[in-house]
Design an enzyme around this catalytic site. Structure first.
Site, mmCIF file in Angstrom:
data_model
loop_
_atom_site.group_PDB
_atom_site.id
_atom_site.type_symbol
_atom_site.label_atom_id
_atom_site.label_comp_id
_atom_site.label_asym_id
_atom_site.label_seq_id
_atom_site.Cartn_x
_atom_site.Cartn_y
_atom_site.Cartn_z
ATOM 1 N N ARG A 56 0.794 -1.418 -0.269
ATOM 2 C CA ARG A 56 0.338 -0.323 0.310
ATOM 3 C C ARG A 56 0.543 1.291 -0.254
ATOM 4 O O ARG A 56 0.571 1.936 -0.561
ATOM 5 C CB ARG A 56 -1.127 -0.459 0.758
ATOM 6 N N TYR A 110 -15.223 16.383 -16.053
ATOM 7 C CA TYR A 110 -15.870 15.116 -16.162
ATOM 8 C C TYR A 110 -16.417 15.365 -14.842
ATOM 9 O O TYR A 110 -16.610 15.712 -13.673
ATOM 10 C CB TYR A 110 -14.114 14.136 -15.294
ATOM 11 N N ASP A 182 -6.080 18.436 -15.379
ATOM 12 C CA ASP A 182 -7.044 16.760 -15.401
ATOM 13 C C ASP A 182 -6.708 17.063 -17.021
ATOM 14 O O ASP A 182 -7.082 17.028 -18.097
ATOM 15 C CB ASP A 182 -8.352 16.687 -15.446
ATOM 16 N N LYS A 207 -8.375 5.582 -19.575
ATOM 17 C CA LYS A 207 -8.807 5.810 -20.993
ATOM 18 C C LYS A 207 -7.280 5.890 -22.010
ATOM 19 O O LYS A 207 -6.859 4.879 -22.432
ATOM 20 C CB LYS A 207 -8.482 7.821 -20.764
HETATM 21 C C1 LIG Z 1 -12.131 9.279 -16.801
HETATM 22 C C2 LIG Z 1 -12.016 10.323 -16.329
HETATM 23 C C3 LIG Z 1 -11.767 10.285 -14.952
HETATM 24 C C4 LIG Z 1 -11.771 9.303 -13.804
HETATM 25 O O1 LIG Z 1 -10.999 8.285 -14.594
HETATM 26 P P1 LIG Z 1 -11.057 6.933 -13.639
HETATM 27 O O2 LIG Z 1 -10.324 6.545 -14.304
HETATM 28 O O3 LIG Z 1 -12.159 6.291 -14.331
HETATM 29 O O4 LIG Z 1 -11.052 7.106 -12.143
HETATM 30 C C5 LIG Z 1 -11.284 11.703 -14.950
HETATM 31 N N1 LIG Z 1 -10.736 12.449 -15.672
HETATM 32 C C6 LIG Z 1 -11.129 12.765 -17.280
HETATM 33 C C7 LIG Z 1 -10.949 13.858 -18.204
HETATM 34 C C8 LIG Z 1 -11.783 11.391 -17.522
HETATM 35 O O5 LIG Z 1 -12.046 11.296 -18.566
#
Ligand SMILES: *Cc1c(COP(=O)(O)O)cnc(C)c1O
Length: 396
Positions: A56, A110, A182, A207
């Site tokens: 962890r 998001y 992000d 993604k």
């Molecule tokens: C999918 C996504 C997230 C969250 O990611 P997860 O891996 O699904 O928790 C955050 N920001 C953006 C822009 C995303 O497309």
């Protein structure tokens, strides 16, 4: 039962020695790491000796992936991996703030990030304001003495608006607040956020970076060493550390990331132009197109790259949307992006379902609105799948 060279103890001997080395990162599922002595463990905890202790707290597979993304982003310290992208968002928003702080977020973040801002942070006494990140004057007007950070995405989900990063970075610097980017959509292939003044960079590795829809993982890194350390401590304490296997899978996916991104982006540009010619389509959004409201900004920020995402609006409402999803055989109707296969998503019934219809309309997401994550299919085949499905759905 496996026996070691003492004959009866449960744990195996170390791996057999080999003068040559594996070409693939070994998977290390071990939860615990044995140290030789209390002195050695002490030195590890003091940071005088590098060594893993309890997974962890960190493990080799996470560090390998973090380093790879650090290199892509130009992050100055070892980044932190989390078990999902939302883990990384939560670590920043909750791990670096106190009750009484204020956070400004882009109003097209998001969906889950919006939810965290709108519901969870206020519950903890952290106030939030959502503002159009393309409008620096509006962000400036939303600033308060207790504002701690501004969280934005470079290209917004799913309307593909482009944030005024240069203006936001200047404002954040002037006011001494953190600019958090992000970078999931744009990826370091199109945008290196630290070079544009970001203090903290977040990724959903789930993604495009991992790219195969078989692993959930997040990344966060801060320019400042102390903030980076705090993010690590918070994610370890709250149990956000990802599993070694997920990291191992992500590393494998990331080997082909650049190639996948370039190919998908090229096809996305072609698909956007194709969709714009179809009578059943009322609007196409792609930042590289001349009819996109932020094309100039996309050009200057993304330096010839864009993204693999295209959004469009069908001429119709929910019935036409249902008909399109049914007719688009072979495309997965699934709320994700960045997969090797093209996926379509419908924000009104998925990522933005928590918003009121009025709010969705304000954000430009009608019932006919679809977001396409372009994959690695042949462009001509993909265009004809869309033509046929849109024609079938909108034929009157
Ligand atoms: C999918 C996504 C997230 C969250 O990611 P997860 O891996 O699904 O928790 C955050 N920001 C953006 C822009 C995303 O497309």
């Amino acid at each position: 039962m496996i026996r070691n060279d003492k004959g009866s103890l449960m744990r195996p001997d170390p791996l057999p020695e080999s003068a040559s080395r594996p070409v693939v990162t070994p998977l290390s599922p071990s939860v615990v790491y044995a140290s030789d002595t209390p002195d050695m463990l002490d030195a590890q905890y003091e940071g005088d000796l590098h060594g893993y202790t309890y997974s962890r707290e960190g493990h080799p597979n996470a560090d390998v992936v973090a380093k790879a993304i650090d290199r892509m982003e130009g992050a100055p310290h070892l980044g932190v991996l989390t078990s999902s992208g939302m883990g990384a968002v939560s670590a920043v928003l909750m791990g670096l703030t106190h009750t009484g702080d204020h956070i400004i977020g882009g109003n097209q973040l998001y969906g889950r990030s919006l939810r965290l801002m709108a519901e969870d942070l206020p519950r903890l006494g952290i106030d939030t304001t959502l503002v159009d990140p393309g409008d620096v004057a509006a962000v400036r007007a939303a600033m308060r003495p207790e504002t701690k950070m501004i969280l934005v995405e470079v290209v917004s989900n799913p309307t593909l608006r482009v944030a005024d990063i240069a203006g936001l970075a200047a404002l954040a610097k002037e006011r001494g607040v953190l600019l958090v980017v992000d970078n999931t959509f744009t990826t370091p292939r199109a945008f290196k956020a630290f070079d544009h003044g970001a203090d903290i960079v977040i990724h959903s590795i789930t993604k495009l970076l991992a790219g195969h829809s078989d692993v959930m993982l997040g990344y966060v890194a801060a320019r400042d060493q102390e903030l980076n350390d705090r993010l690590r401590v918070f994610t370890v304490t709250t149990g956000m550390t990802p599993s070694p296997f997920d990291c191992w899978l992500a590393e494998r996916g990331m080997l082909s990331f650049d190639l996948r991104f370039d190919r998908a982006q090229e096809t996305a540009a072609q698909l956007a132009d194709h969709l714009a010619t179809l009578p059943g389509v009322t609007r196409v959004l792609y930042p590289a197109r001349p009819d996109h409201p932020d094309q100039a900004r996309a050009d200057s920020l993304l330096k010839g790259q864009t993204c693999n995402m295209v959004s469009f609006e069908l001429d119709g409402g929910r019935p036409e949307a249902n008909a399109f999803a049914t007719a688009a055989r072979g495309l997965n109707f699934a709320p994700t992006l960045g997969d090797v296969g093209t996926t379509i998503s419908h924000p009104a019934s998925s990522s933005h379902r928590a918003l009121t219809e009025q709010r969705r309309t304000e954000l430009g997401m009608s019932e006919g609105f679809f977001r396409v994550s372009v994959g690695l299919e042949d462009a001509d085949t993909l265009c004809s799948v869309f033509s046929d499905a849109i024609e079938a759905a909108t034929r009157r």
